[in-house]
Design a protein around this motif. Structure first.
Motif, PDB file in Angstrom:
ATOM      1  N   ILE A 194      24.789  42.934  25.764  1.00 34.42           N
ATOM      2  CA  ILE A 194      25.674  42.288  24.798  1.00 34.42           C
ATOM      3  C   ILE A 194      25.136  40.875  24.627  1.00 34.42           C
ATOM      4  O   ILE A 194      25.398  39.995  25.445  1.00 34.42           O
ATOM      5  CB  ILE A 194      27.133  42.274  25.280  1.00 34.42           C
ATOM      6  N   LYS A 195      24.377  40.683  23.580  1.00 32.26           N
ATOM      7  CA  LYS A 195      23.727  39.390  23.353  1.00 32.26           C
ATOM      8  C   LYS A 195      24.772  38.316  23.061  1.00 32.26           C
ATOM      9  O   LYS A 195      25.720  38.541  22.322  1.00 32.26           O
ATOM     10  CB  LYS A 195      22.744  39.503  22.190  1.00 32.26           C
ATOM     11  N   ASN A 196      24.592  37.172  23.677  1.00 35.55           N
ATOM     12  CA  ASN A 196      25.442  35.979  23.535  1.00 35.55           C
ATOM     13  C   ASN A 196      26.795  36.079  24.232  1.00 35.55           C
ATOM     14  O   ASN A 196      27.602  35.166  24.115  1.00 35.55           O
ATOM     15  CB  ASN A 196      25.652  35.605  22.061  1.00 35.55           C
ATOM     16  N   ILE A 197      27.061  37.143  24.979  1.00 32.48           N
ATOM     17  CA  ILE A 197      28.345  37.265  25.663  1.00 32.48           C
ATOM     18  C   ILE A 197      28.495  36.211  26.755  1.00 32.48           C
ATOM     19  O   ILE A 197      29.601  35.826  27.106  1.00 32.48           O
ATOM     20  CB  ILE A 197      28.551  38.688  26.244  1.00 32.48           C
ATOM     21  N   ASP A 198      27.364  35.718  27.260  1.00 36.34           N
ATOM     22  CA  ASP A 198      27.429  34.716  28.317  1.00 36.34           C
ATOM     23  C   ASP A 198      27.129  33.303  27.815  1.00 36.34           C
ATOM     24  O   ASP A 198      26.886  32.403  28.603  1.00 36.34           O
ATOM     25  CB  ASP A 198      26.514  35.093  29.482  1.00 36.34           C
ATOM     26  N   ASP A 199      27.172  33.101  26.502  1.00 36.45           N
ATOM     27  CA  ASP A 199      27.004  31.758  25.944  1.00 36.45           C
ATOM     28  C   ASP A 199      28.230  30.904  26.239  1.00 36.45           C
ATOM     29  O   ASP A 199      29.323  31.412  26.467  1.00 36.45           O
ATOM     30  CB  ASP A 199      26.798  31.813  24.428  1.00 36.45           C
ATOM     31  N   SER A 200      28.044  29.616  26.185  1.00 36.78           N
ATOM     32  CA  SER A 200      29.143  28.707  26.498  1.00 36.78           C
ATOM     33  C   SER A 200      30.285  28.781  25.489  1.00 36.78           C
ATOM     34  O   SER A 200      31.402  28.399  25.808  1.00 36.78           O
ATOM     35  CB  SER A 200      28.625  27.269  26.591  1.00 36.78           C
ATOM     36  N   CYS A 201      30.027  29.295  24.296  1.00 38.95           N
ATOM     37  CA  CYS A 201      31.097  29.397  23.303  1.00 38.95           C
ATOM     38  C   CYS A 201      32.055  30.555  23.595  1.00 38.95           C
ATOM     39  O   CYS A 201      33.159  30.602  23.071  1.00 38.95           O
ATOM     40  CB  CYS A 201      30.526  29.516  21.898  1.00 38.95           C
ATOM     41  N   VAL A 202      31.651  31.500  24.452  1.00 38.08           N
ATOM     42  CA  VAL A 202      32.542  32.576  24.883  1.00 38.08           C
ATOM     43  C   VAL A 202      33.235  32.106  26.158  1.00 38.08           C
ATOM     44  O   VAL A 202      32.612  31.947  27.199  1.00 38.08           O
ATOM     45  CB  VAL A 202      31.767  33.891  25.131  1.00 38.08           C
ATOM     46  N   LEU A 203      34.526  31.878  26.055  1.00 34.56           N
ATOM     47  CA  LEU A 203      35.278  31.317  27.173  1.00 34.56           C
ATOM     48  C   LEU A 203      35.583  32.346  28.250  1.00 34.56           C
ATOM     49  O   LEU A 203      35.589  32.034  29.431  1.00 34.56           O
ATOM     50  CB  LEU A 203      36.567  30.683  26.655  1.00 34.56           C
ATOM     51  N   SER A 204      35.860  33.584  27.844  1.00 37.72           N
ATOM     52  CA  SER A 204      36.109  34.671  28.781  1.00 37.72           C
ATOM     53  C   SER A 204      35.904  35.987  28.041  1.00 37.72           C
ATOM     54  O   SER A 204      35.917  36.026  26.810  1.00 37.72           O
ATOM     55  CB  SER A 204      37.521  34.600  29.361  1.00 37.72           C
ATOM     56  N   ASN A 205      35.709  37.061  28.807  1.00 32.19           N
ATOM     57  CA  ASN A 205      35.544  38.359  28.174  1.00 32.19           C
ATOM     58  C   ASN A 205      35.976  39.473  29.111  1.00 32.19           C
ATOM     59  O   ASN A 205      36.064  39.288  30.321  1.00 32.19           O
ATOM     60  CB  ASN A 205      34.092  38.572  27.712  1.00 32.19           C
ATOM     61  N   ASN A 206      36.249  40.627  28.526  1.00 35.16           N
ATOM     62  CA  ASN A 206      36.580  41.836  29.258  1.00 35.16           C
ATOM     63  C   ASN A 206      35.846  42.983  28.572  1.00 35.16           C
ATOM     64  O   ASN A 206      35.900  43.100  27.344  1.00 35.16           O
ATOM     65  CB  ASN A 206      38.090  42.087  29.249  1.00 35.16           C
ATOM     66  N   VAL A 207      35.151  43.803  29.363  1.00 31.27           N
ATOM     67  CA  VAL A 207      34.398  44.931  28.832  1.00 31.27           C
ATOM     68  C   VAL A 207      34.918  46.204  29.483  1.00 31.27           C
ATOM     69  O   VAL A 207      35.009  46.282  30.715  1.00 31.27           O
ATOM     70  CB  VAL A 207      32.887  44.775  29.091  1.00 31.27           C
ATOM     71  N   LYS A 208      35.243  47.195  28.654  1.00 29.23           N
ATOM     72  CA  LYS A 208      35.681  48.504  29.136  1.00 29.23           C
ATOM     73  C   LYS A 208      34.777  49.562  28.524  1.00 29.23           C
ATOM     74  O   LYS A 208      34.468  49.504  27.339  1.00 29.23           O
ATOM     75  CB  LYS A 208      37.123  48.786  28.730  1.00 29.23           C
ATOM     76  N   ILE A 209      34.366  50.535  29.352  1.00 26.69           N
ATOM     77  CA  ILE A 209      33.541  51.649  28.912  1.00 26.69           C
ATOM     78  C   ILE A 209      34.298  52.940  29.230  1.00 26.69           C
ATOM     79  O   ILE A 209      34.756  53.123  30.363  1.00 26.69           O
ATOM     80  CB  ILE A 209      32.172  51.677  29.638  1.00 26.69           C
ATOM     81  N   TYR A 210      34.396  53.814  28.235  1.00 22.10           N
ATOM     82  CA  TYR A 210      35.091  55.089  28.375  1.00 22.10           C
ATOM     83  C   TYR A 210      34.121  56.241  28.143  1.00 22.10           C
ATOM     84  O   TYR A 210      33.218  56.124  27.313  1.00 22.10           O
ATOM     85  CB  TYR A 210      36.212  55.200  27.331  1.00 22.10           C
ATOM     86  N   ASN A 211      34.350  57.356  28.837  1.00 22.16           N
ATOM     87  CA  ASN A 211      33.545  58.537  28.554  1.00 22.16           C
ATOM     88  C   ASN A 211      34.135  59.268  27.342  1.00 22.16           C
ATOM     89  O   ASN A 211      35.130  58.823  26.761  1.00 22.16           O
ATOM     90  CB  ASN A 211      33.398  59.434  29.789  1.00 22.16           C
ATOM     91  N   ARG A 212      33.543  60.388  26.967  1.00 20.22           N
ATOM     92  CA  ARG A 212      33.967  61.077  25.745  1.00 20.22           C
ATOM     93  C   ARG A 212      35.356  61.687  25.843  1.00 20.22           C
ATOM     94  O   ARG A 212      35.936  62.066  24.833  1.00 20.22           O
ATOM     95  CB  ARG A 212      32.948  62.139  25.361  1.00 20.22           C
ATOM     96  N   TRP A 213      35.906  61.793  27.043  1.00 14.54           N
ATOM     97  CA  TRP A 213      37.262  62.296  27.210  1.00 14.54           C
ATOM     98  C   TRP A 213      38.281  61.168  27.298  1.00 14.54           C
ATOM     99  O   TRP A 213      39.451  61.404  27.561  1.00 14.54           O
ATOM    100  CB  TRP A 213      37.352  63.176  28.460  1.00 14.54           C
ATOM    101  N   GLY A 214      37.835  59.948  27.121  1.00 17.63           N
ATOM    102  CA  GLY A 214      38.741  58.811  27.153  1.00 17.63           C
ATOM    103  C   GLY A 214      39.041  58.281  28.537  1.00 17.63           C
ATOM    104  O   GLY A 214      39.955  57.476  28.711  1.00 17.63           O
ATOM    105  N   VAL A 215      38.271  58.712  29.531  1.00 16.55           N
ATOM    106  CA  VAL A 215      38.464  58.229  30.902  1.00 16.55           C
ATOM    107  C   VAL A 215      37.700  56.919  31.071  1.00 16.55           C
ATOM    108  O   VAL A 215      36.516  56.838  30.766  1.00 16.55           O
ATOM    109  CB  VAL A 215      37.967  59.272  31.928  1.00 16.55           C
ATOM    110  N   LEU A 216      38.385  55.903  31.535  1.00 12.20           N
ATOM    111  CA  LEU A 216      37.760  54.607  31.796  1.00 12.20           C
ATOM    112  C   LEU A 216      36.806  54.753  32.978  1.00 12.20           C
ATOM    113  O   LEU A 216      37.227  55.105  34.080  1.00 12.20           O
ATOM    114  CB  LEU A 216      38.829  53.564  32.105  1.00 12.20           C
TER     115      LEU A 216
END
Length: 102
Positions: free
Chosen positions: A22-44
């Motif tokens: 995720i390009k630029n996700i760690d730049d100083s202009c991004v104050l905080s972030n949360n990333v979630k990845i799900y499989n094809r059945w919707g399981v986190l």
């Protein structure tokens, strides 16, 4: 403050595309972030705060859920992401798919 999401990666330790970038996700202009990845059945299968492409990145392994053991290699296939992040302008949300190859 614009992030760019690369939606394919191959965590096979060949030093190329070994994590979900995720390009630029760690730049100083991004104050905080949360990333979630799900499989094809919707399981986190992966969730983290303060994703940074280096020490805190999705490398094709589960971080432990009811149906997928922690640190287990996930199978090849399509996964879905939800990325929320805060900037000075407010909260933003990106959703889409990614392909995990090996």
């Amino acid at each position: 403050c614009v992030i760019k999401i690369y939606n394919a990666f191959s965590p096979n330790n060949d030093s190329t595309n070994n994590h979900f970038e995720i390009k630029n996700i760690d730049d100083s202009c991004v104050l905080s972030n949360n990333v979630k990845i799900y499989n094809r059945w919707g399981v986190l299968v992966f969730e983290t705060n303060n994703y940074d492409n280096n020490t805190n990145a999705f490398v094709g392994k589960s971080n432990g859920r009811a149906t997928v053991n922690a640190n287990e290699n996930l199978p090849i296939g399509t996964y879905f992401y939800v990325i929320t992040y805060k900037t000075k302008e407010g909260e933003k949300k990106e959703e889409g798919y990614l392909y995990l190859a090996r």
